[in-house]
Design an enzyme around this catalytic site. Structure first.
Site, PDB file in Angstrom:
ATOM      1  N   SER A   1       0.841  -1.193   0.000  1.00  0.00           N
ATOM      2  CA  SER A   1       0.000   0.000   0.000  1.00  0.00           C
ATOM      3  C   SER A   1       0.884   1.254   0.000  1.00  0.00           C
ATOM      4  CB  SER A   1      -0.956  -0.054   1.187  1.00  0.00           C
ATOM      5  OG  SER A   1      -2.020   0.828   1.034  1.00  0.00           O
TER       6      SER A   1
ATOM      7  N   ASP B   1      -9.580  -6.132  -3.937  1.00  0.00           N
ATOM      8  CA  ASP B   1      -9.065  -5.041  -3.111  1.00  0.00           C
ATOM      9  C   ASP B   1     -10.047  -3.866  -3.133  1.00  0.00           C
ATOM     10  OD1 ASP B   1      -7.676  -2.952  -1.920  1.00  0.00           O
ATOM     11  OD2 ASP B   1      -5.758  -3.507  -2.817  1.00  0.00           O
TER      12      ASP B   1
ATOM     13  N   HIS C   1      -7.214  -6.363   0.261  1.00  0.00           N
ATOM     14  CA  HIS C   1      -6.117  -5.391   0.255  1.00  0.00           C
ATOM     15  C   HIS C   1      -4.832  -5.945   0.854  1.00  0.00           C
ATOM     16  CE1 HIS C   1      -4.342  -1.470  -0.070  1.00  0.00           C
ATOM     17  NE2 HIS C   1      -4.156  -1.353   1.242  1.00  0.00           N
TER      18      HIS C   1
END
Length: 300
Positions: A102, A238, A266
């Site tokens: 991320s 996600d 995610h």
């Protein structure tokens, strides 16, 4: 459950008068794991154990996150990347593969740009910086007044009430099963009850996201990927950053290896831990002179 207690022993280092805490475990060649927004070394739970059988695993809690200090100041990608560089200097590690999840993906790419001699290869996991689209939650965090709303949403009574509703629905025969990605997202959200964590989250988010989506793009770095081993792993489900962003790399850097876990969210490293480890281990073991083909993984 107290989520502030780590299952790992954390080492500490003082950098610029602030304390950074990190996992340093295992023998062998080093690999650095960089978590995302509201995350910590716990975002790599399970992977640390698997990787440490073959590698020296370095997994910091970035400043403003986890057990590290939460100073007022710069939470830009460059600042986080410099922290990773400083940690490697402290550990006397010249260079290492870097794995970023991320926001951590954006940090790893920024480290590649600022400190190319420190980065041997990169693996990006549900990475930021590859397209404008992000979840409404992240965009909302950039709006004026969000600093007033977040402490209410993260308050203990709100979280407890939500958990009670879920338990009641389960008792009534309507089980709501949270996957690993949702469990980690919920654990991370709890940290917003802490003022320092909340301020760091808002500063980190606003450094890369605006009301219309991500404001920072790594496209200008894509040409560097051609000479660097790179792997992208994404969850097909996600909800935070869409897997379609991987297509930006696929088009620009055809020799990058891309793996989509169709059933993962995610946190594919948590949703599909064995598959993730096999792919990452294979990527880390691949000789630097060998061209990596583009592939797609399918999870069940």
């Amino acid at each position: 459950m107290n989520h502030n207690i780590s299952r790992y022993e954390l080492d500490t280092v003082e950098l610029h008068k602030d304390t950074l805490r990190y996992v340093d475990v295992g023998d062998g060649p080093p690999v650095v794991l960089v978590h995302g927004l509201l995350g910590s070394h716990e975002s790599w739970a399970g992977q640390i154990e698997r990787l440490s059988d073959k590698y020296r695993v370095i997994a910091p809690d970035l400043f403003g996150h986890g057990s590290s200090d939460k100073p007022s100041g710069d939470y830009s990608l460059s600042s986080h990347a410099a922290t990773i560089r400083d940690l490697l200097v402290h550990l006397d590690i010249d260079s290492a593969p870097m794995v970023g999840h991320s926001l951590g993906g954006g940090i790893v790419m920024q480290a590649m740009y600022l400190f190319p001699d420190r980065v041997e290869r990169i693996a990006l996991v549900s990475s930021g910086g590859l397209g404008p689209e992000v979840s409404l939650l992240l965009k909302a965090a950039t709006l004026p007044g969000s600093e007033l709303v977040l402490p209410v949403l993260a308050a203990n009574w709100v979280r407890t009430s939500t958990e009670t509703v879920i338990d009641k629905l389960s008792a009534w025969g309507l089980p709501i099963r949270l996957g690993k990605s949702m469990e980690e997202a919920w654990r991370s959200f709890e940290t917003l009850a802490n003022k320092g964590s909340r301020e760091a989250f808002l500063a980190s988010t606003r450094a890369v996201v605006g009301p219309r989506g991500q404001t920072v793009s790594a496209k200008q770095h894509f040409e560097k990927f051609a000479a660097l081993h790179s792997l992208l792993v994404w969850g097909g489900k996600d909800p935070m950053i869409p897997a379609s962003h991987a297509d930006n790399i696929r088009r620009e850097v055809p020799n990058s290896r891309i793996e989509i876990f169709s059933s993962a969210g995610h946190f594919p490293q948590l949703d599909e831990p064995e598959l993730f480890f096999r792919i990452l281990d294979d990527f880390l073991m691949t000789d630097k002179t060998v061209e990596i083909p583009t592939t797609t993984a399918v999870s069940n």
